[in-house]
Design a protein around this motif. Structure first.
Motif, PDB file in Angstrom:
ATOM      1  N   HIS A 242      15.665  10.381  86.542  1.00 54.96           N
ATOM      2  CA  HIS A 242      16.046   9.013  86.216  1.00 54.96           C
ATOM      3  C   HIS A 242      17.239   8.584  87.063  1.00 54.96           C
ATOM      4  O   HIS A 242      17.845   9.395  87.768  1.00 54.96           O
ATOM      5  CB  HIS A 242      16.333   8.899  84.723  1.00 54.96           C
ATOM      6  CG  HIS A 242      15.095   9.087  83.871  1.00 54.96           C
ATOM      7  ND1 HIS A 242      14.157   8.100  83.704  1.00 54.96           N
ATOM      8  CD2 HIS A 242      14.643  10.164  83.173  1.00 54.96           C
ATOM      9  CE1 HIS A 242      13.176   8.545  82.932  1.00 54.96           C
ATOM     10  NE2 HIS A 242      13.443   9.794  82.599  1.00 54.96           N
ATOM     11  N   ARG A 246      19.270  12.286  85.115  1.00 54.20           N
ATOM     12  CA  ARG A 246      18.614  13.033  84.042  1.00 54.20           C
ATOM     13  C   ARG A 246      17.183  13.386  84.461  1.00 54.20           C
ATOM     14  O   ARG A 246      16.443  12.549  84.950  1.00 54.20           O
ATOM     15  CB  ARG A 246      18.596  12.190  82.772  1.00 54.20           C
ATOM     16  CG  ARG A 246      17.882  12.794  81.581  1.00 54.20           C
ATOM     17  CD  ARG A 246      18.112  11.916  80.340  1.00 54.20           C
ATOM     18  NE  ARG A 246      17.801  10.525  80.605  1.00 54.20           N
ATOM     19  CZ  ARG A 246      16.610   9.970  80.406  1.00 54.20           C
ATOM     20  NH1 ARG A 246      15.621  10.703  79.918  1.00 54.20           N
ATOM     21  NH2 ARG A 246      16.403   8.699  80.655  1.00 54.20           N
ATOM     22  N   GLU A 248      13.332  14.670  83.511  1.00 56.53           N
ATOM     23  CA  GLU A 248      12.408  14.617  82.391  1.00 56.53           C
ATOM     24  C   GLU A 248      11.051  15.171  82.813  1.00 56.53           C
ATOM     25  O   GLU A 248      10.566  14.905  83.913  1.00 56.53           O
ATOM     26  CB  GLU A 248      12.241  13.185  81.900  1.00 56.53           C
ATOM     27  CG  GLU A 248      11.339  13.068  80.673  1.00 56.53           C
ATOM     28  CD  GLU A 248      11.165  11.629  80.193  1.00 56.53           C
ATOM     29  OE1 GLU A 248      10.465  11.447  79.175  1.00 56.53           O
ATOM     30  OE2 GLU A 248      11.696  10.705  80.835  1.00 56.53           O
ATOM     31  N   LYS A 262       8.820  14.105  72.341  1.00 55.18           N
ATOM     32  CA  LYS A 262       9.502  14.320  73.608  1.00 55.18           C
ATOM     33  C   LYS A 262       9.403  15.785  73.971  1.00 55.18           C
ATOM     34  O   LYS A 262       9.627  16.665  73.145  1.00 55.18           O
ATOM     35  CB  LYS A 262      10.961  13.897  73.488  1.00 55.18           C
ATOM     36  CG  LYS A 262      11.729  14.005  74.804  1.00 55.18           C
ATOM     37  CD  LYS A 262      13.182  13.587  74.654  1.00 55.18           C
ATOM     38  CE  LYS A 262      13.296  12.111  74.409  1.00 55.18           C
ATOM     39  NZ  LYS A 262      14.699  11.653  74.391  1.00 55.18           N
ATOM     40  N   THR A 264      10.873  17.921  77.067  1.00 57.53           N
ATOM     41  CA  THR A 264      12.177  18.467  77.384  1.00 57.53           C
ATOM     42  C   THR A 264      12.810  17.606  78.453  1.00 57.53           C
ATOM     43  O   THR A 264      12.139  17.118  79.334  1.00 57.53           O
ATOM     44  CB  THR A 264      12.045  19.901  77.932  1.00 57.53           C
ATOM     45  OG1 THR A 264      11.237  20.658  77.064  1.00 57.53           O
ATOM     46  CG2 THR A 264      13.403  20.574  78.053  1.00 57.53           C
ATOM     47  N   GLU A 265      14.089  17.437  78.375  1.00 57.92           N
ATOM     48  CA  GLU A 265      14.794  16.741  79.434  1.00 57.92           C
ATOM     49  C   GLU A 265      16.221  17.236  79.490  1.00 57.92           C
ATOM     50  O   GLU A 265      16.728  17.823  78.549  1.00 57.92           O
ATOM     51  CB  GLU A 265      14.754  15.220  79.247  1.00 57.92           C
ATOM     52  CG  GLU A 265      15.435  14.731  77.987  1.00 57.92           C
ATOM     53  CD  GLU A 265      15.330  13.219  77.842  1.00 57.92           C
ATOM     54  OE1 GLU A 265      16.305  12.631  77.393  1.00 57.92           O
ATOM     55  OE2 GLU A 265      14.285  12.658  78.190  1.00 57.92           O
TER      56      GLU A 265
END
Length: 266
Positions: A242, A246, A248, A262, A264-265
């Protein structure tokens, strides 16, 4: 089934990381990949090996669909329009390693690459086969395993037809299921993740983004980030960075994202 993306505005991310697409095979889930690329607009794309399956193609089993051709054209178009596209060959397309340092249609061929994320963290980008002891030292086992894997993929084509006939939604991979079971049992022997992380620590970097083992993952190992893109045969996964740095893990073949937990990030 995925959501309707025909009228969607692509989501802007900084980077997209893809590996193990295996173009040239029936197992390649190119349609899912194209749908994913319609969802995300990026400044740069990193192709982390086994993009083209020259092993399969050399055995005469070439399968090149219109969707696979469209993917290649999209990568060339992105590079031509100023997006950074770097291709790091893997073991299935290792012949392309002879052209490291060259560019094809503005796509740069590299052996590996150090990527600085927007948050300042530095990641080693590579395919990862050099840390697989089977691929490195017991190539005959790797080839035998590849043939067994392709057999399961062939069976999966008929299973997919049966699922469609019975109107069972979603995509399920027999080869992926078998691989998950086997890899869980033998992972302690070859220790792929730990080997990669040790190398990253020696280089003084913050993490690694790789492929090779078809095992999508984002996790921390001894203070360093281990990120694996997964593949576009079994899991249909990618990593996106991102705008704030970050990372993802994106699962493309699942139901609409609002209904998916969700993954994992970082």
């Amino acid at each position: 089934m995925g959501k309707d993306i025909s009228n969607m505005t692509p989501r802007q991310v900084r980077s997209i990381f893809l590996s193990d697409i295996h173009l040239g095979t029936k197992a390649c889930q190119a349609q899912h990949l194209l749908e994913f690329l319609k969802e995300y607009s990026s400044e740069q794309v990193f192709l982390l090996g086994d993009i083209i399956d020259l092993w399969a193609m050399s055995r005469g089993g070439v399968h090149w669909s219109p969707e696979q051709n469209t993917f290649v054209q999209k990568m060339l178009r992105r590079a031509r329009h100023g997006e950074k596209v770097i291709f790091i060959p893997g073991n299935h397309d290792e012949a392309i390693r002879e052209y490291v340092g060259s560019s094809f249609g503005d796509i740069v061929i590299a052996h590996d690459y150090i990527h600085t994320a927007a948050d300042g963290r530095r990641y080693l980008l590579l395919h990862g086969d050099e840390f697989d002891q089977v691929t490195r030292h017991h190539r005959w086992i790797a080839i035998l395993g590849d043939k067994a894997y392709n057999f399961l993929v062939s069976l999966n084509i008929y299973l997919s037809w049966l699922r469609r006939t019975l109107k069972i939604p979603g995509y399920w991979s027999l080869a992926g299921y078998a691989k998950r079971k086997v890899k869980t049992a033998v992972s302690f022997i070859f220790n792929f993740e730990d080997s990669v992380i040790r190398h990253v620590r020696d280089l003084g970097l913050d993490g690694v983004i790789c492929g090779h083992i078809h095992w999508p993952m984002i996790k921390e190992i001894d203070g360093l980030q281990y990120i694996n893109c997964g593949d576009w045969v079994d899991s249909c996964t990618a990593i996106v960075e991102h705008l704030d740095g970050r990372m993802e893990l994106i699962l493309r073949s699942a139901a609409p994202k609002t209904a998916v937990p969700k993954l994992t990030e970082i």
